[in-house]
Design an enzyme around this catalytic site. Structure first.
Site, short mmCIF file in Angstrom:
data_model
loop_
_atom_site.label_atom_id
_atom_site.label_comp_id
_atom_site.label_asym_id
_atom_site.label_seq_id
_atom_site.Cartn_x
_atom_site.Cartn_y
_atom_site.Cartn_z
N LYS A 184 13.64 -0.51 -0.12
CA LYS A 184 12.21 -0.35 0.19
C LYS A 184 11.91 1.14 0.33
CE LYS A 184 8.50 -1.88 3.30
NZ LYS A 184 8.09 -2.70 4.45
N ALA A 218 4.47 1.21 0.04
CA ALA A 218 5.88 0.94 -0.23
C ALA A 218 6.08 0.30 -1.58
CB ALA A 218 6.45 0.04 0.86
N ASP A 251 2.28 -9.41 11.22
CA ASP A 251 1.89 -9.44 9.81
C ASP A 251 2.59 -10.59 9.09
OD1 ASP A 251 0.41 -8.56 7.62
OD2 ASP A 251 1.82 -6.98 7.07
N LYS A 307 0.82 -1.21 0.00
CA LYS A 307 0.00 0.00 0.00
C LYS A 307 0.86 1.26 0.00
CE LYS A 307 -4.08 -1.16 2.25
NZ LYS A 307 -4.43 -1.43 3.64
P1 ADP Z 1 4.85 -3.83 2.37
O1 ADP Z 1 4.92 -3.24 3.74
O2 ADP Z 1 4.43 -2.86 1.34
O3 ADP Z 1 4.08 -5.12 2.32
P2 ADP Z 1 7.26 -5.43 2.20
O4 ADP Z 1 8.40 -5.12 3.08
O5 ADP Z 1 6.44 -6.62 2.58
O6 ADP Z 1 6.36 -4.15 2.01
O7 ADP Z 1 7.79 -5.64 0.72
C1 ADP Z 1 6.89 -5.87 -0.34
C2 ADP Z 1 7.38 -7.02 -1.20
O8 ADP Z 1 8.67 -6.68 -1.76
C3 ADP Z 1 7.64 -8.33 -0.44
O9 ADP Z 1 6.45 -9.08 -0.30
C4 ADP Z 1 8.66 -9.00 -1.35
O10 ADP Z 1 8.05 -9.58 -2.46
C5 ADP Z 1 9.51 -7.82 -1.82
N1 ADP Z 1 10.67 -7.63 -0.92
C6 ADP Z 1 10.67 -6.95 0.25
N2 ADP Z 1 11.87 -6.97 0.85
C7 ADP Z 1 12.67 -7.70 0.04
C8 ADP Z 1 14.05 -8.13 0.13
N3 ADP Z 1 14.82 -7.78 1.17
N4 ADP Z 1 14.54 -8.89 -0.87
C9 ADP Z 1 13.74 -9.25 -1.92
N5 ADP Z 1 12.45 -8.89 -2.05
C10 ADP Z 1 11.90 -8.12 -1.08
MG MG Z 2 4.49 -7.01 3.07
#
Ligand code: ADP
Ligand code: MG
Length: 324
Positions: A59, A42, A153, A40
């Site tokens: 991120k 990020a 989460d 949402k």
């Molecule tokens: P949000 O808070 O928007 O859900 P996330 O931290 O879960 O954000 O990141 C969204 C998506 O990005 C994750 O579900 C994954 O697919 C990808 N992602 C996040 N962090 C990493 C990472 N360190 N390495 C690879 N992919 C990542």
């Molecule tokens: Mg997530």
């Protein structure tokens, strides 16, 4: 949700961080090489350190959300990642940058993607792989809980793999909803994703470490069946399924799944949080150690390892597969 009377931000957020937030443009240090995922507020991009060639995940977190300043939430996410720094099952925070719009967290890269992809794919993971991933998830969760952190989460989209094929080790990501327990006041109502949310959250009851264990039950269910246990046709139906713990354990859904897997999931998907085992207790469930029984090796070369399969909740000794 409880709001701080002055700032309007959720209370109980951590505000002390060690990582410096650089205002240098992130693109001057890293080449952005494509999108890895988005939520949402990020976007996560793959990026390469220009100086070293090392790959990271950047991120981009929006500071303004729904017209409100959410910088404190981002700082909190950083602080939680820092508190979990020594946890090998949690993604490492490498650096941070800030622009007018975003704070950018440069994270350890998990090249294998989400375990979610293994829940929806035609080719399910073998049960020995699933139990290894669940063990690692529980190790990570156990260490978080020992530090009084709850993730809140946990879902297949937030459990990543270091490599895809063969599946590597897990890395827990996304600490946006994570909280420190016992930091004054009771913790209630932080809503996660309906499908993965525990009944106590729906009932506005206090949140404890047991809330994460519910999620481990949901993740396990999804990995072994390929189906989301509580997903209904709409949000309302999903909430009803969760609060009634309406789970399908039928032969059909579990046709190729061991009895022990069903037993493991049943012990976690219970309504009363106090009745769920802790992460440490889960780690001694025989399902997680049954690969010794299913070993494809010929009987002659299979040594003394056949213990624990029939023993309920036998304490694990060591795992010869995990050389850590
Ligand atoms: P949000 O808070 O928007 O859900 P996330 O931290 O879960 O954000 O990141 C969204 C998506 O990005 C994750 O579900 C994954 O697919 C990808 N992602 C996040 N962090 C990493 C990472 N360190 N390495 C690879 N992919 C990542
Ligand atoms: Mg997530």
């Amino acid at each position: 949700r409880r709001l701080d009377s002055r700032s309007g931000a959720p209370s109980g957020l951590l505000s002390v961080i060690q990582t410096a937030i650089s205002t240098e443009p992130v693109e001057s240090v890293y080449d952005m090489t494509g999108e890895l995922g988005r939520g949402k507020f990020a976007v996560v991009k793959r990026c390469v350190d220009k100086a070293t060639g090392k790959v990271f995940a950047a991120k981009f977190l929006r500071k303004r959300r729904r017209g409100r300043d959410c910088r404190a939430e981002v700082i909190h996410e950083m602080a939680v990642l820092e508190m979990a720094r020594s946890n090998p099952r949690v993604v490492n925070l490498h650096a941070a940058y800030e622009t007018d719009h975003d704070i950018i967290l440069v994270l350890e890269y998990a090249a294998g993607g989400e375990i979610f992809d293994h829940c929806v794919s035609d080719e399910m993971l073998a049960e020995v792989q699933i139990t290894r991933l669940i063990r690692q998830t529980l190790e990570g969760v156990h260490q978080l809980h020992q530090n009084n952190l709850v993730h809140l989460d946990l879902k297949p989209q937030n459990i990543l793999l270091t490599s895809l094929s063969p599946p590597g080790d897990i890395k827990i990501v996304d600490f946006g909803l994570a909280r420190r327990l016992g930091a004054g006041g009771e913790l209630r109502e932080i809503l996660g994703t309906p499908e993965y949310v525990a009944p106590e959250i729906l009932n506005y009851e206090p949140i404890t470490t047991a809330t994460d264990l519910w999620s481990v039950g949901v993740i396990s269910y999804m990995l072994v069946t390929g189906e989301s246990p509580f997903a209904g046709d709409d949000k309302q139906e999903t909430y009803l399924n969760v609060s009634q713990v309406n789970v399908d354990y039928s032969r059909e859904a579990f046709s190729r799944v061991s009895e022990l897997a069903v037993d493991f999931i049943r012990t976690l998907l219970v309504k009363t949080p106090e009745d769920r085992p802790s992460a440490a207790e889960c780690l001694s469930h025989p399902w997680l150690w049954q690969q010794f029984c299913l070993s494809p090796e010929p009987p002659s070369s299979r040594p003394v390892r056949e213990r624990s399969c029939g023993t309920k909740w036998a304490a694990p000794t060591e795992d010869p597969e995990d050389k850590e």
